[in-house]
Write a protein that holds these residues in place. Structure first.
Motif, PDB file in Angstrom:
ATOM      1  N   GLN A  11       0.644  -1.239  -0.230  1.00  0.00           N
ATOM      2  CA  GLN A  11      -0.115  -0.056  -0.071  1.00  0.00           C
ATOM      3  C   GLN A  11       0.637   1.240   0.106  1.00  0.00           C
ATOM      4  OE1 GLN A  11      -3.026  -0.200   3.073  1.00  0.00           O
ATOM      5  NE2 GLN A  11      -3.398  -2.177   2.654  1.00  0.00           N
ATOM      6  N   ARG A  12       1.949   1.245   0.552  1.00  0.00           N
ATOM      7  CA  ARG A  12       2.774   2.428   0.849  1.00  0.00           C
ATOM      8  C   ARG A  12       3.598   2.668  -0.444  1.00  0.00           C
ATOM      9  NH1 ARG A  12       4.180   6.440   4.503  1.00  0.00           N
ATOM     10  NH2 ARG A  12       6.267   5.940   5.135  1.00  0.00           N
ATOM     11  N   LEU A  13       3.944   1.807  -1.258  1.00  0.00           N
ATOM     12  CA  LEU A  13       4.500   1.796  -2.324  1.00  0.00           C
ATOM     13  C   LEU A  13       3.420   2.530  -3.505  1.00  0.00           C
ATOM     14  CD1 LEU A  13       6.607  -1.468  -2.906  1.00  0.00           C
ATOM     15  CD2 LEU A  13       7.746   0.684  -2.771  1.00  0.00           C
ATOM     16  N   GLN A  14       2.296   2.283  -3.359  1.00  0.00           N
ATOM     17  CA  GLN A  14       1.474   2.835  -4.160  1.00  0.00           C
ATOM     18  C   GLN A  14       0.929   4.377  -3.974  1.00  0.00           C
ATOM     19  OE1 GLN A  14      -2.170   0.558  -4.334  1.00  0.00           O
ATOM     20  NE2 GLN A  14      -1.106  -1.334  -5.176  1.00  0.00           N
ATOM     21  N   GLN A  15       1.030   4.720  -2.432  1.00  0.00           N
ATOM     22  CA  GLN A  15       0.825   5.901  -2.112  1.00  0.00           C
ATOM     23  C   GLN A  15       1.956   6.896  -2.080  1.00  0.00           C
ATOM     24  OE1 GLN A  15      -0.219   4.901   2.032  1.00  0.00           O
ATOM     25  NE2 GLN A  15      -1.971   4.159   1.513  1.00  0.00           N
ATOM     26  N   LEU A  16       3.088   6.615  -1.818  1.00  0.00           N
ATOM     27  CA  LEU A  16       4.262   7.559  -1.918  1.00  0.00           C
ATOM     28  C   LEU A  16       4.815   7.560  -3.088  1.00  0.00           C
ATOM     29  CD1 LEU A  16       5.956   6.326   1.461  1.00  0.00           C
ATOM     30  CD2 LEU A  16       4.344   8.414   1.057  1.00  0.00           C
ATOM     31  N   ASN A  17       5.420   8.673  -3.279  1.00  0.00           N
ATOM     32  CA  ASN A  17       6.152   8.971  -4.574  1.00  0.00           C
ATOM     33  C   ASN A  17       7.339   8.653  -4.573  1.00  0.00           C
ATOM     34  OD1 ASN A  17       6.453  10.041  -7.309  1.00  0.00           O
ATOM     35  ND2 ASN A  17       6.888  12.215  -6.468  1.00  0.00           N
ATOM     36  N   PHE A  18       7.976   7.433  -4.767  1.00  0.00           N
ATOM     37  CA  PHE A  18       9.423   6.892  -5.019  1.00  0.00           C
ATOM     38  C   PHE A  18       9.870   7.198  -6.380  1.00  0.00           C
ATOM     39  CE2 PHE A  18       7.845   4.534  -1.059  1.00  0.00           C
ATOM     40  CZ  PHE A  18       8.717   5.198  -0.530  1.00  0.00           C
ATOM     41  N   ARG A  20      10.816   6.843 -10.144  1.00  0.00           N
ATOM     42  CA  ARG A  20      10.119   5.657 -11.009  1.00  0.00           C
ATOM     43  C   ARG A  20      11.537   4.963 -11.531  1.00  0.00           C
ATOM     44  NH1 ARG A  20       5.145   5.363  -9.597  1.00  0.00           N
ATOM     45  NH2 ARG A  20       4.023   7.263  -9.541  1.00  0.00           N
ATOM     46  N   ASN A  21      12.648   5.353 -11.777  1.00  0.00           N
ATOM     47  CA  ASN A  21      13.717   4.719 -12.290  1.00  0.00           C
ATOM     48  C   ASN A  21      14.094   3.555 -11.346  1.00  0.00           C
ATOM     49  OD1 ASN A  21      14.804   6.506 -10.398  1.00  0.00           O
ATOM     50  ND2 ASN A  21      16.704   6.672 -11.502  1.00  0.00           N
ATOM     51  N   ARG A  22      13.535   3.348 -10.295  1.00  0.00           N
ATOM     52  CA  ARG A  22      13.918   2.034  -9.334  1.00  0.00           C
ATOM     53  C   ARG A  22      12.814   1.438  -8.844  1.00  0.00           C
ATOM     54  NH1 ARG A  22      18.878   3.791  -5.676  1.00  0.00           N
ATOM     55  NH2 ARG A  22      18.594   1.508  -5.019  1.00  0.00           N
ATOM     56  N   ARG A  23      13.036   0.057  -8.803  1.00  0.00           N
ATOM     57  CA  ARG A  23      12.077  -0.919  -8.200  1.00  0.00           C
ATOM     58  C   ARG A  23      12.376  -1.197  -6.765  1.00  0.00           C
ATOM     59  NH1 ARG A  23      12.865  -7.119  -9.928  1.00  0.00           N
ATOM     60  NH2 ARG A  23      15.264  -7.185  -9.902  1.00  0.00           N
ATOM     61  N   TRP A  24      11.337  -1.679  -6.096  1.00  0.00           N
ATOM     62  CA  TRP A  24      11.586  -1.999  -4.748  1.00  0.00           C
ATOM     63  C   TRP A  24      10.411  -3.155  -4.649  1.00  0.00           C
ATOM     64  CZ3 TRP A  24      15.043  -1.846  -1.297  1.00  0.00           C
ATOM     65  CH2 TRP A  24      14.899  -2.462  -0.106  1.00  0.00           C
ATOM     66  N   LEU A  25      10.801  -4.243  -4.049  1.00  0.00           N
ATOM     67  CA  LEU A  25       9.946  -5.370  -4.108  1.00  0.00           C
ATOM     68  C   LEU A  25       9.897  -5.821  -2.696  1.00  0.00           C
ATOM     69  CD1 LEU A  25      11.001  -7.202  -7.056  1.00  0.00           C
ATOM     70  CD2 LEU A  25       9.038  -5.896  -6.911  1.00  0.00           C
ATOM     71  N   ILE A  26       8.952  -6.405  -2.183  1.00  0.00           N
ATOM     72  CA  ILE A  26       8.583  -6.914  -0.811  1.00  0.00           C
ATOM     73  C   ILE A  26       8.168  -8.473  -0.813  1.00  0.00           C
ATOM     74  CG2 ILE A  26       6.318  -6.192  -0.536  1.00  0.00           C
ATOM     75  CD1 ILE A  26       8.810  -6.239   2.353  1.00  0.00           C
ATOM     76  N   GLN A 170      21.322  -1.801  -8.428  1.00  0.00           N
ATOM     77  CA  GLN A 170      20.666  -0.892  -7.142  1.00  0.00           C
ATOM     78  C   GLN A 170      19.924  -2.031  -6.106  1.00  0.00           C
ATOM     79  OE1 GLN A 170      18.082   1.431  -9.615  1.00  0.00           O
ATOM     80  NE2 GLN A 170      19.409   3.122  -9.564  1.00  0.00           N
ATOM     81  N   ALA A 171      19.830  -1.558  -4.957  1.00  0.00           N
ATOM     82  CA  ALA A 171      19.342  -2.454  -4.019  1.00  0.00           C
ATOM     83  C   ALA A 171      17.569  -2.697  -4.586  1.00  0.00           C
ATOM     84  CB  ALA A 171      19.164  -1.654  -2.614  1.00  0.00           C
ATOM     85  N   VAL A 172      17.226  -3.623  -4.211  1.00  0.00           N
ATOM     86  CA  VAL A 172      15.637  -3.825  -4.670  1.00  0.00           C
ATOM     87  C   VAL A 172      14.877  -4.592  -3.644  1.00  0.00           C
ATOM     88  CG1 VAL A 172      16.214  -3.810  -6.991  1.00  0.00           C
ATOM     89  CG2 VAL A 172      16.304  -6.096  -6.134  1.00  0.00           C
ATOM     90  N   ALA A 173      15.508  -5.070  -2.619  1.00  0.00           N
ATOM     91  CA  ALA A 173      14.387  -5.789  -1.638  1.00  0.00           C
ATOM     92  C   ALA A 173      15.238  -6.212  -0.522  1.00  0.00           C
ATOM     93  CB  ALA A 173      13.922  -6.963  -2.339  1.00  0.00           C
TER      94      ALA A 173
END
Length: 303
Positions: A11-18, A20-26, A170-173
């Protein structure tokens, strides 16, 4: 805990403006066809499935300054995404973990109960602990006085628990989420810097050559603060140096206590293994203390 964590982060990943050129996975818990987050076999074995973090790898040691910065970014992203998750929503899966006064009390009990071997190395450890009677209480006292507050922590932020994208580097998870629990983020920050800034590693036999490398610390902190700065307080910055020093001391204390007790907790390859590990951590603590002005100056420059 992992289900609560992954739902919140999604939910946070959708709400916050991180960026765009990076991905982050949980890592996600995959549900069974019966909508259960685990499966019990007929013999009582417990199974679960966790989603795969694709096109990524981890390293046991920091490769270069860019990697160090990404390690910091990974931990900072993890903390920021969870900064508004109330700690009471997660169970404390490791009660007492990183509560250094408890480890000190256990050491004192073991010291009083078990015979203490005689050697120059053992004497070094005994004196090292004796010379720092107030160090174990620094973070817990800050928590008790309200200067530091409970948040959600990873609990084991070592280098190889931060996945790096094979293409972008880049760090992704962050993986290995079984230790996620309420705690002080300084436990994570201190442990990450303690482990990341000792290029010889925890298992080196050349303990007298162990040193803390401020250049790596600067890179890790730059990465961390690039994404985590928004939720840190002035008190948080004040205790970063203490957390690095304390976490190295704490691990040394745990290794040495286990050595005195007969190696009952940590897996060892020989009888003196935990003593050797303790020497590494105490030497690292000593190196951190000897560079306190430089480390604290680095932290101050980043505020």
């Amino acid at each position: 805990n992992i289900c609560v964590l992954s739902d919140h982060v999604s939910q946070r990943l959708q709400q916050l403006n991180f960026p765009r050129n990076r991905r982050w996975l949980i890592p996600q818990v995959l549900f069974t066809k019966n909508k259960q987050h685990h499966h019990l076999t007929q013999d009582g074995s417990f199974w679960r499935a966790i989603s795969f973090i694709d096109n990524s790898q981890s390293f046991d040691t920091i490769q270069d300054l860019n990697h160090a910065q990404e390690i910091g970014y990974g931990l900072g992203m993890f903390h920021r995404l969870l900064s508004n998750l109330p700690p009471k929503q997660l169970a404390d899966t490791l009660e007492g973990f990183h509560i250094t006064p408890r480890y000190l009390k256990h050491y004192q009990q073991v010291y009083a109960k078990f015979p203490v071997p005689t050697s120059a190395e053992v004497n070094y450890c005994l004196q090292f602990i004796s010379d720092r009677p107030n160090l174990p209480y620094i973070l817990e006292n800050a928590k008790t006085s309200g200067k530091l507050k409970l948040r959600i922590i990873h609990g084991d932020p070592k280098i190889n628990n931060i996945m790096i994208d094979c293409s972008s580097q880049q760090a992704v998870a962050m993986i290995d989420l079984d230790t996620v629990k309420p705690g002080l983020i300084h436990y994570d920050i201190g442990d990450c810097l303690r482990s990341g800034c000792n290029s010889l590693g925890e298992e080196t036999s050349d303990w007298e050559a162990v040193k803390f490398e401020p250049e790596l610390a600067r890179a890790i902190l730059q990465g961390y603060l690039s994404i985590a700065r928004d939720f840190l307080t002035p008190n948080d910055y004040q205790y970063i140096y203490d957390s690095i020093r304390l976490l190295a001391f704490e691990l040394g204390l745990r290794f040495f206590t286990d050595y005195l007790q007969g190696n009952v907790y940590f897996n060892v390859e020989h009888d003196e293994h935990n003593l050797a590990r303790a020497l590494v951590q105490f030497k690292l603590t000593e190196s951190i203390e000897s560079q306190s002005e430089e480390i604290e100056k680095t932290i101050a420059e980043m505020i």
